[in-house]
Design a protein around this motif. Sequence first.
Motif: not given
Length: 172
Positions: A49, A51-52, A66, A68, A70-71, A101, A151-153, A156
Amino acid sequence: MSNASQTFDQGTAEQYLTFSLGQETFAVSTRNVREIIEFGRLTPVPMMPASVLGVINLRGGVVPIMDLRQRFGEGETRIGRRSCIVILDVSRDEVQQTIGIVVEAVSAVLEIPPQDIEPAPTFGSHIRTDFIRGMGKIDGNIVVLLDIGRVLSLEDMQQLASTAASASKQSA
């Protein structure tokens, strides 16, 4: 338990690492913080993604990094001279992962008493409320306390764990 009905232990104050992203101040529990390192070169990983941002080699271990902002759907973090990477140990549904992060600047470690923490608002935030553990009140200012595990599913985290494992095998 939803954040709106979440109650906080009225016991001792917890320590939080505060940092800035854009014009906002965020915080994560120091229990999750492993270390803070200088922002440096990242190795991009295909099919991650946006965000990574990539991975780094941290003392022989591969750690995904990551962004954040972008997340949160806020665009890319602006990298400046105070930017750094906060290395966190994250747990979610018994999946554990070390991630980094990118933050624009680390502010301080602050102790926030439970009585100074309000539940996450149900409206008005550009960040999903399930990402927010609460809102800390510090010297008349509001600090967004992140639930970094949310914040991470789970998907993810599993994807990051498998990416880190395959990148680790490739570097061996």
